[in-house]
Enzyme design. Sequence first.
Site, mmCIF file in Angstrom:
data_model
loop_
_atom_site.group_PDB
_atom_site.id
_atom_site.type_symbol
_atom_site.label_atom_id
_atom_site.label_comp_id
_atom_site.label_asym_id
_atom_site.label_seq_id
_atom_site.Cartn_x
_atom_site.Cartn_y
_atom_site.Cartn_z
ATOM 1 C CE LYS A 30 -3.885 2.091 2.466
ATOM 2 N NZ LYS A 30 -3.293 3.426 2.569
ATOM 3 C CE LYS A 228 -2.542 2.521 6.745
ATOM 4 N NZ LYS A 228 -3.570 3.524 7.127
#
Length: 235
Positions: A30, A228
């Site tokens: 990401k 994350k």
Amino acid sequence: DTEMTDFERRIKDRINLDQSQTITYACEPKLDGVAVSLIYENGLLTRGATRGDGSVGEDITANVRTIKSIPLRLQGDDFPELLEVRGEIYMNKSDFISLNEEMLQQGKQTYVNPRNTASGSLRQIDPNITRSRKLNFFAYTWGQISNNNFDTHFEVISKFKEWGFAINPYTKINRSKNELIDSYSELDSIRSSLDYDIDGIVYKINSLSLQDRLGFVSRSPRWAVAHKFQAEKAI
């Protein structure tokens, strides 16, 4: 790990898959950059825009034309007549440091971080300023496409590479929750050594038919989830 198990369980419940069946995922870093959309008609770049709020973005066509990793003309001859490529524009950390050193030498204010610098560089009125900032682009998905005869997400991403786009080298296929966690741990362990910022990993169901069955909720796909990283800490 528990949330990952819950995510997969919800997917299988929604499409009536047995919990023992395997789901294959395309996984990719990401990036902490600027999301953009590129329109190609008959293989030629005709429009570049920021993703904005998902419906309305800024026209940055002149500026994206200066980025070397964005092809002005697609390679090969098997590309669709209309193709919208979505991806992330970013600045390498090394180029960011060099730019700030240059600003200091000129007695000017330095920039805060690579992401904001990339964003500001894309909004310059003079495309030559954008060109001088050494921005880069990774393609990771698509929007409009005139003929989609593909079966999997990874198949399309691989085609992007054939058509001249850069795709992230850490994009891979995972076939179990354990493989997903291993990919996460691997990226987390090397992220500080990468020359660009990433803040997690994205898991996407690889099968396009399963993606279609799962659909979207609001503007978020049910078939993808971001994992994350913990915030980096230093003394």
